[in-house]
Design a protein around this motif. Sequence first.
Motif, PDB file in Angstrom:
ATOM      1  N   ARG A 241      17.844  -2.357 -46.151  1.00  0.00           N
ATOM      2  CA  ARG A 241      16.527  -2.337 -46.788  1.00  0.00           C
ATOM      3  C   ARG A 241      16.667  -1.879 -48.230  1.00  0.00           C
ATOM      4  O   ARG A 241      17.673  -1.290 -48.595  1.00  0.00           O
ATOM      5  CB  ARG A 241      15.609  -1.363 -46.037  1.00  0.00           C
ATOM      6  N   ASP A 242      15.618  -2.156 -49.033  1.00  0.00           N
ATOM      7  CA  ASP A 242      15.770  -1.737 -50.420  1.00  0.00           C
ATOM      8  C   ASP A 242      15.338  -0.287 -50.629  1.00  0.00           C
ATOM      9  O   ASP A 242      15.695   0.333 -51.608  1.00  0.00           O
ATOM     10  CB  ASP A 242      15.071  -2.691 -51.412  1.00  0.00           C
ATOM     11  N   HIS A 243      14.550   0.267 -49.691  1.00  0.00           N
ATOM     12  CA  HIS A 243      14.266   1.699 -49.819  1.00  0.00           C
ATOM     13  C   HIS A 243      14.017   2.329 -48.455  1.00  0.00           C
ATOM     14  O   HIS A 243      13.707   1.629 -47.485  1.00  0.00           O
ATOM     15  CB  HIS A 243      13.075   1.935 -50.756  1.00  0.00           C
ATOM     16  N   ALA A 244      14.200   3.628 -48.410  1.00  0.00           N
ATOM     17  CA  ALA A 244      13.903   4.356 -47.183  1.00  0.00           C
ATOM     18  C   ALA A 244      13.433   5.751 -47.577  1.00  0.00           C
ATOM     19  O   ALA A 244      13.910   6.314 -48.560  1.00  0.00           O
ATOM     20  CB  ALA A 244      15.148   4.453 -46.308  1.00  0.00           C
ATOM     21  N   VAL A 245      12.475   6.267 -46.814  1.00  0.00           N
ATOM     22  CA  VAL A 245      12.007   7.635 -47.053  1.00  0.00           C
ATOM     23  C   VAL A 245      12.763   8.541 -46.082  1.00  0.00           C
ATOM     24  O   VAL A 245      13.028   8.159 -44.943  1.00  0.00           O
ATOM     25  CB  VAL A 245      10.480   7.731 -46.827  1.00  0.00           C
TER      26      VAL A 245
ATOM     27  N   ALA B 153      18.662   9.444 -47.389  1.00  0.00           N
ATOM     28  CA  ALA B 153      17.718   8.338 -47.181  1.00  0.00           C
ATOM     29  C   ALA B 153      18.257   7.058 -47.818  1.00  0.00           C
ATOM     30  O   ALA B 153      18.140   5.971 -47.240  1.00  0.00           O
ATOM     31  CB  ALA B 153      16.362   8.699 -47.780  1.00  0.00           C
ATOM     32  N   MET B 154      18.898   7.214 -48.998  1.00  0.00           N
ATOM     33  CA  MET B 154      19.479   6.043 -49.677  1.00  0.00           C
ATOM     34  C   MET B 154      20.557   5.410 -48.789  1.00  0.00           C
ATOM     35  O   MET B 154      20.626   4.192 -48.631  1.00  0.00           O
ATOM     36  CB  MET B 154      20.075   6.481 -51.022  1.00  0.00           C
ATOM     37  N   TYR B 155      21.364   6.277 -48.216  1.00  0.00           N
ATOM     38  CA  TYR B 155      22.440   5.787 -47.355  1.00  0.00           C
ATOM     39  C   TYR B 155      21.884   5.002 -46.177  1.00  0.00           C
ATOM     40  O   TYR B 155      22.387   3.942 -45.798  1.00  0.00           O
ATOM     41  CB  TYR B 155      23.258   6.988 -46.857  1.00  0.00           C
ATOM     42  N   MET B 156      20.791   5.518 -45.642  1.00  0.00           N
ATOM     43  CA  MET B 156      20.146   4.849 -44.513  1.00  0.00           C
ATOM     44  C   MET B 156      19.598   3.486 -44.937  1.00  0.00           C
ATOM     45  O   MET B 156      19.733   2.502 -44.214  1.00  0.00           O
ATOM     46  CB  MET B 156      18.995   5.717 -43.974  1.00  0.00           C
ATOM     47  N   ALA B 157      18.992   3.446 -46.126  1.00  0.00           N
ATOM     48  CA  ALA B 157      18.452   2.175 -46.623  1.00  0.00           C
ATOM     49  C   ALA B 157      19.585   1.169 -46.731  1.00  0.00           C
ATOM     50  O   ALA B 157      19.469   0.014 -46.306  1.00  0.00           O
ATOM     51  CB  ALA B 157      17.795   2.393 -47.984  1.00  0.00           C
TER      52      ALA B 157
ATOM     53  N   GLY C 293      19.962  -5.662 -57.616  1.00  0.00           N
ATOM     54  CA  GLY C 293      19.705  -5.154 -56.266  1.00  0.00           C
ATOM     55  C   GLY C 293      20.125  -3.703 -56.095  1.00  0.00           C
ATOM     56  O   GLY C 293      21.155  -3.288 -56.591  1.00  0.00           O
ATOM     57  N   ALA C 294      19.279  -2.920 -55.438  1.00  0.00           N
ATOM     58  CA  ALA C 294      19.616  -1.514 -55.259  1.00  0.00           C
ATOM     59  C   ALA C 294      19.020  -1.004 -53.962  1.00  0.00           C
ATOM     60  O   ALA C 294      18.102  -1.601 -53.405  1.00  0.00           O
ATOM     61  CB  ALA C 294      19.069  -0.706 -56.428  1.00  0.00           C
ATOM     62  N   SER C 295      19.587   0.089 -53.482  1.00  0.00           N
ATOM     63  CA  SER C 295      19.000   0.767 -52.332  1.00  0.00           C
ATOM     64  C   SER C 295      18.526   2.123 -52.818  1.00  0.00           C
ATOM     65  O   SER C 295      19.248   2.811 -53.524  1.00  0.00           O
ATOM     66  CB  SER C 295      20.041   0.969 -51.243  1.00  0.00           C
ATOM     67  N   THR C 296      17.306   2.482 -52.434  1.00  0.00           N
ATOM     68  CA  THR C 296      16.738   3.730 -52.935  1.00  0.00           C
ATOM     69  C   THR C 296      16.323   4.618 -51.766  1.00  0.00           C
ATOM     70  O   THR C 296      15.724   4.135 -50.798  1.00  0.00           O
ATOM     71  CB  THR C 296      15.497   3.434 -53.806  1.00  0.00           C
ATOM     72  N   GLY C 297      16.690   5.890 -51.880  1.00  0.00           N
ATOM     73  CA  GLY C 297      16.267   6.863 -50.874  1.00  0.00           C
ATOM     74  C   GLY C 297      15.282   7.823 -51.522  1.00  0.00           C
ATOM     75  O   GLY C 297      15.445   8.205 -52.677  1.00  0.00           O
ATOM     76  N   ILE C 298      14.238   8.186 -50.777  1.00  0.00           N
ATOM     77  CA  ILE C 298      13.188   9.006 -51.384  1.00  0.00           C
ATOM     78  C   ILE C 298      12.947  10.265 -50.563  1.00  0.00           C
ATOM     79  O   ILE C 298      12.844  10.213 -49.338  1.00  0.00           O
ATOM     80  CB  ILE C 298      11.880   8.183 -51.493  1.00  0.00           C
ATOM     81  N   ALA C 299      12.921  11.401 -51.276  1.00  0.00           N
ATOM     82  CA  ALA C 299      12.579  12.663 -50.620  1.00  0.00           C
ATOM     83  C   ALA C 299      11.351  13.237 -51.306  1.00  0.00           C
ATOM     84  O   ALA C 299      11.191  13.105 -52.518  1.00  0.00           O
ATOM     85  CB  ALA C 299      13.743  13.637 -50.715  1.00  0.00           C
ATOM     86  N   LEU C 300      10.470  13.850 -50.513  1.00  0.00           N
ATOM     87  CA  LEU C 300       9.185  14.304 -51.050  1.00  0.00           C
ATOM     88  C   LEU C 300       9.091  15.821 -51.105  1.00  0.00           C
ATOM     89  O   LEU C 300       9.574  16.520 -50.197  1.00  0.00           O
ATOM     90  CB  LEU C 300       8.050  13.787 -50.157  1.00  0.00           C
ATOM     91  N   PHE C 301       8.462  16.296 -52.180  1.00  0.00           N
ATOM     92  CA  PHE C 301       8.119  17.714 -52.288  1.00  0.00           C
ATOM     93  C   PHE C 301       6.636  17.838 -51.973  1.00  0.00           C
ATOM     94  O   PHE C 301       5.829  17.056 -52.500  1.00  0.00           O
ATOM     95  CB  PHE C 301       8.399  18.212 -53.709  1.00  0.00           C
TER      96      PHE C 301
END
Length: 668
Positions: free
Chosen positions: A383-387, A374-378, A349-357
Motif C-alpha cells: 500500500r502507499d500508506h499505513a497508519v 507503519a511505513m514498513y507495514m505499508a 512511488g513511495a510508502s508512507t507510515g504515519i504516527a499520530l500525536f
Amino acid sequence: MENGQEYTGIGSRIVAGFLVVLVLMALLVSLGLRHISEANHRLKEIVEGNNLKTELAGDMQTALRERALSMHALSVMTDPFDKDAELQRFNHFGSVFLGARERLSQMPLSELELAILDQISLLMRESNPEVQAVVDMSMSMTGSNAELFDRIRNRAIPKQREIAEGVNALTGLQQELTDTAVRNADASYTKVRNLLIGLGIFAVLIGLLITLFVSRRVGQQAKQLAAQAMHDSLTGLPNRSLLQDRIEQAIAHARRSNQPFCVALMDLNRFKEVNDTLGHNVGDELLREVSRRLKKLVRAEDTVARMGGDEFVIVLQGVGESDICRFAEKLRTALEPAFLWGKQGIDIGASTGIALFPQHAEDASSLIRYADIAMYMAKRSGRDHAVYAPDQEQISRDMLSLKSQLREAIHSGQLVLHYQPKIDHHTCRVIGLEALARWSHPEKGLLAPDNFISLAEEAGLIEDVTRWVLKTAIGQLSLLHARGHALTMGVNLSPRNLHDLELPATISTLLAGNGVAPEYLTLEITENAVMSNAADALAILGKLDRMGITLAIDDFGTGYSSLAHLRQLPVDEIKIDKSFVIDMEENENDAVIVRSIIDLAHNLGLKVVAEGVDTKDAWDTLTVLGCDHSQGFYMSKPLPGDGLMQWLEESSAASMASLQPAHCKLPA
Ligand code: C2E
Ligand code: CA
Ligand code: CA
C-alpha cells in the motif's frame, strides 16, 4: 576535519597579519632610530667644533686683555727688571693670541667666520704699530708721561677694543650656531617621537582590525557549522537532529493549543534500484526532486526533513486521524508525475507510515519509530500508506531479527535451492531449469525468496547469497549432466550483482571447477537492472556474454524499458512476466501484450520464455503464439534437488504426455 582546516587557515592568516605589522614597525622604528642617531652625530660634531672655536676665541680675548694690562703696567713701571719681566709677559700673550688665531683659521669655517677673522687680522695689522710704539716708549723712557698716556688712551686702547669686539662677534656667532644645531636636533627628535607615537597607534589599529575580522569570521563559521550540523547537505532539508527538535516544538505547540499533529515517514519504493542501476547522480537528483515536491506540498509551519537514504519525514501541524486520507492523497498526487531522466521517465512511488500525536506516542523518538514501523507495514502490504497500529511493532521486530539471522543462515546451510523445469513448446521436452532460493528457517519453516531476498539486499548480503546460489546450482547442473540430462540452468541475479566486478571471474571458476560448459548457464536479470547505463553493469554483461553465458531479461513488461533498448544489450532471451501470462486467458489486454512481446522478441532474434503457465489453455495459447519455452505450475512447481531427479526420470519416460496431443510436434 574541514572546519579544523579552516580554523588553522584563519590562525595562520592572523599570525601572518601580525608578522607583517611587526616587520613594518621594526622597519619604521629602525628608520627613526637611524634618523635620531644621525642627528645626534651631526649635533655632536657641530657642538664639539663650536666649543673648540669658542674656546680659541676665549683664549684670544684673554690674551688681548692681558696684553692691554701689560701695556698699562709697562707705562707706569720704573724698575728696569720689572719692565723686562713685564715685557716678556706682554710678548707671551702676543704669541698666545697669534697661536689661537692660527688654530682657528685652520678649522673648517663658514664665510661669516672667515670674514670676521680677516677683519680681526686687519685690525691687528693696524693696531700693532701703535702698541709697539707705546711699548718702545715705555721701555726707552723717551717722551713725556702725558704723551705716553695719551697714546695709550686714544690710539692703542681703541684699536685693542675694536679687535676685542671682532673676537666677541666670533664667540657670539658660535653661540648662535650651537643654539641652531640644538634647536634642529630638538625638532628632529620631536619628528621621530611623533612618528613612533603614530606607529604605535597604527599597530594598535591594525591589531584591532585583525581581531575584529577574526572574531567576525569565527562567528560566521560557527553559524555556518551550526546550520550545516542541522541540515542535510544534498537537499538542504532539516536533518535527523533538527527534526527531533521540530517534533519537540510541535509537541509543545500541540499541548498549548490542544491540537493534534502527525509524523509521516516516507520511503521511496524504487530508489535503491534507481541508484544501483542508473547511478548515484541520478539517485541524488531524484532525491532533490522529491524534496522540492514535498516542500511545495506542506504549509510554512510544517516540517519536511530527510532522515538519510531515501527516507523523508513530514511533520504536519493540526493534522489528526480524520485528515490522514486527504494528506495521503495529496502526497500520492505530488509524487505521481514521473521523474524525468533524459528521455527516460522513472516512477517515483513511495510508502508512507504515519504516527499520530497524542494517540500513538507523546515523545519525538517514539513518534518517528512508530511512523517507521507503519511505513514498513505499508511497504510489505504493497500500500502507499499505513497508519501505525500497536500490533505492527511485533511484526517489524520479527523482520529485524530475520535480517540478523540471515547472515548466519547463508553460512550454516539453511538456504536451499528448488528447481523449476522449463519446457520447449516444439518438442514438449524439458530443456532447462530455473534455480529458486528458499530459506529453510529453523522456526518458521521454508521461507519463499520474497521474504528474504530484499532483506539480503538491504543488509548487504546479496553478493553472498548469489555466490552460494551459483555454486549450488552449477554443482547440481554438473550432477545432472553426469546422469545424462543435458539441461540448462537459470540463476537469478539482483541489480546489485551487476556492480560486483569479480562476478565473471567467480562464475568462470565455478564452471571450470564443475566441468560445465558456459552455454548451459543462463543468468536472469530484471529489465531495470540491465537498462541501466551504468558502466559497471554494461562491462560485466559484456564479459559474461563473451564467456558464452546466456543472458535472459526476467519479468519483462513490468519495467520502464522498451524492446528497442534491448537491441543494444548482449541479451539472448526474454522472460515474459508471469502477471501477463496468468491473466492472459481472461484479460484481452494481457493477451495482446504477450503476443506482441513474442513477435517483437523474435524480430530481434531473441528467444521467448513464458513464466506462470498454470493451465493447459495457457500452454496451448503460448504454443500457438510461437513462444519458445515455458515454465509454470501446470508443468511443474519448483522441485527440491531429490524430487527433481525422480521427476526428470518420469517425465522423460512420459515425454510430457499431457502436453502433446494438441500442438506438440515431437522430433522424428
Ligand atoms: P522469478 O524469477 O520471476 O521466479 C519465478 C517465480 O514464479 C517463482 O517464485 C516461482 O515459484 C513462481 N512461479 C512459477 N510458476 C508459477 C505459476 O504457474 N504460477 C505462479 N503464480 N507462480 C509461479 P519464487 O520461487 O517465490 O521466487 C520469487 C522471486 O524471488 C523470483 O521471481 C526471483 O525474482 C526471486 N528469487 C528467487 N530465487 C532467487 C535467487 O537465488 N536470487 C535472487 N536474486 N532472486 C531470487
Ligand atoms: Ca527468474
Ligand atoms: Ca520472473
